[in-house]
Design an enzyme around this catalytic site. Sequence first.
Site, PDB file in Angstrom:
ATOM      1  N   TYR A 463      -0.929  -5.545   4.213  1.00  0.00           N
ATOM      2  CA  TYR A 463       0.492  -5.508   3.873  1.00  0.00           C
ATOM      3  C   TYR A 463       1.201  -6.631   4.621  1.00  0.00           C
ATOM      4  CZ  TYR A 463      -0.272  -0.814   2.008  1.00  0.00           C
ATOM      5  OH  TYR A 463      -0.717   0.267   1.285  1.00  0.00           O
ATOM      6  N   HIS A 471       4.073  -3.443  -1.572  1.00  0.00           N
ATOM      7  CA  HIS A 471       2.702  -3.032  -1.814  1.00  0.00           C
ATOM      8  C   HIS A 471       1.735  -4.010  -1.131  1.00  0.00           C
ATOM      9  CE1 HIS A 471       3.568   0.148  -4.742  1.00  0.00           C
ATOM     10  NE2 HIS A 471       4.526  -0.643  -5.197  1.00  0.00           N
ATOM     11  N   LYS A 514      -3.918  -6.902  -7.077  1.00  0.00           N
ATOM     12  CA  LYS A 514      -4.284  -7.265  -5.715  1.00  0.00           C
ATOM     13  C   LYS A 514      -5.438  -8.260  -5.760  1.00  0.00           C
ATOM     14  CE  LYS A 514      -3.060  -2.620  -4.189  1.00  0.00           C
ATOM     15  NZ  LYS A 514      -1.664  -2.958  -3.945  1.00  0.00           N
TER      16      LYS A 514
END
Length: 561
Positions: A463, A471, A514
Amino acid sequence: MADSITIPPSIPPAMEVAPPAAELTADSQSRPRNRGPPLNQIYALPAPIRTFPLPSFYPSNPISLFHLVYTWMKQVLSPPPAEPSIIHTGIWDPDSRSVHITDPTAVRAFWEQGFYGKGNLSRSEPNWLKREQIRRGAVEGDVSEQRTALRREERRQVKWERARTEQEALERTRREEAELAVTVAPVLSKAPLLSKAPVGPLEQLALPNCAAQSTAPSPRENIVARETSVIFKAPVGPLELLALPNSAGEIQPPLTATVLPESLAPELITAVADVVEASLDIAPVATTLIPGSKHALEMPDAAEAQPPKRRKSVRFSATVESTTFLHHDPPSPDRSVVVARCKGAAVKQDDKASAPPVSSRINSPPKVTAVIENKEHLQLSAEEAFFLAYGIGALSILDPDTKMPIPREKLLGLFRSHSYFPPRQELQPSDPFLVHYAVYHHFRSLGWVPRHGIKFGVDWMLYTRGPVFDHAEFGLIVMPSYSHSWWKENGIEAPRKSWHWLHGVNRVLSHVLKSLVLVYVDVPPPHIFDAAMAAGGVSAALKEYKVREFMVRRWSSNRNR
C-alpha cells in the site's frame, strides 16, 4: 415508486423482491454521515514514533535561515524526549504464531500509526467494539465494514436494475417480432414462388407428371407456419409438469367427510383441519361444519382445489397448534443497519408524515446503556512484531509463561523456529521468517505499508499510504535465491515454479488491477551468517540479505508492439 414498476413474468422471483437502486441511493445520499475528524488527521504519523526535522532552507528567502537557526538552537537547549516515548507490550502466542495486543490504547496506536496487525474479530481494522455498540444502539455512526456492505448492496441493486431493463428489452423485441410475423404472413402467402431445382426426395415427388403426390407442405408454407405459430416454453418445474394435459395430477382423489365425536370443540376441529391440510400438502382451505353430520369436516371439491404448494408445519405444544409458512412468503426482516437503510428508502412520502419510517419501527435496535466488554485484540504477525520490537523499539514482547520481556536475540530464534510447522530446532539462514522479514523490513524502510496478501494468493500486498486511503497497488511473491557458490557446491537449489503457476497468479492480480512483483532474496551461506551474527548481532546478519525486485506484466502482441 416500487409499486409502479412492472416486472415481466419471466424474471426470477429472487429479482422481484429487490427494490430499485434509485430508492436506495436517494436515501443514502440525502442522509448526512458523521465521519468524525479527517483521515489525514487521524493517521498523521506513519510510525509509532515522532520525529523533529529541521525546517528547509531557501537561499532566495533569507528569513528561512533565521527559522532554521532558531529551531536548531531550541532543540539543542531543550531537546525533545527520546523516541519512542511510549513502549507498548504484547504477549507471544505460540498456537497462532502471532503477538496479541490487548491494551486498547496500544491497539489504536499501532493501527493508526502505520497500520500494523489486524483485529481478530474484524476484517482489518480492529473496530468490533464500535460495531457492537452501533448494533445495540448505544452510539450512532458507522464503520468501514458497514460502508463496504452498503456499497455492495448498492452494486447489487444496480445489477438487478440492469438485468430487469435487459429483460424488458428482450420481451419487447419478441413482441415486435411476433407482430411483424403476423403482418408479413399474408404478404408472403400471396407472393409468387420462384421455381427452384428440386434437391430433396419430397420436392422430386411433388414435381408434375409424377405418379405419387406428396402431401407434405411446401418450404414457404413451413416458414409461414413457423413464424405465425405460438411459441410455448418447455416446462421446467414440478407445477408446470403437473399442469400439462393428460397428466395424472389433474385427477383429484375423492375426499370423504370425516365424522368426529360431538365432544370435540369447534376450535379443536379447526386445528385438526390444519394438520390434515399439512399432511395432504395442499393449499389452506376454510374449515366449516356440515349441518347434520356431527362436526364433520367440509373438504374442497376437485374443481376448487388449488395447485399444491410446499408447506412447513411447526408445532410448539402438546395441543394441536401449528404455524404454517408458505414457500412464497417473504423472509424475516434483517436486523442489520444496511438493510434498514435500504428498506427505509422505500417508504412513501405520504406515509412518512403519518407513521414513523420502517427503519425506526422495525430495524432500529433498542437503546442500551450497559457497558460492553471489548472482546477483540490486535493480532500482529511475526514480521510485524519483530519490526516493532527491533526496528523501531516501540514494542516489548512478553513470554506467555513467565510474563517477562523476551530479549531480541532470543526473540529472533523463537520466530525462526516457529516459521516451520512443527517448530524446528535446527535453523538455517534460509528460514522462512528471515527471508520474509528481509522483504518486510526493506519495504517498510522505503515508506511502503506491506500487509499479508493471502487473499490474493501472494505473500505481501504493498500500500502507498495504507488500506484506509487507497487499495494495494502491488502484490509481492518472495522467492529465495541461492546465488552464492557455497549453495551450489552443497547441491541446494531454489524451488522451481511452473509457468502455469506464474500465469495463474498474474491473471488473479490483473483482474483486481494490481501488478505482480517477484522479490528475489539472496540468502547468505551459513558460515557468513553465523560470523555476522557473532560480530554485529542481528543488524549485521540482516545486511547479508540482498533484495531484488522484478515486475511481471502480461505481454500482448497487439498492445506491446
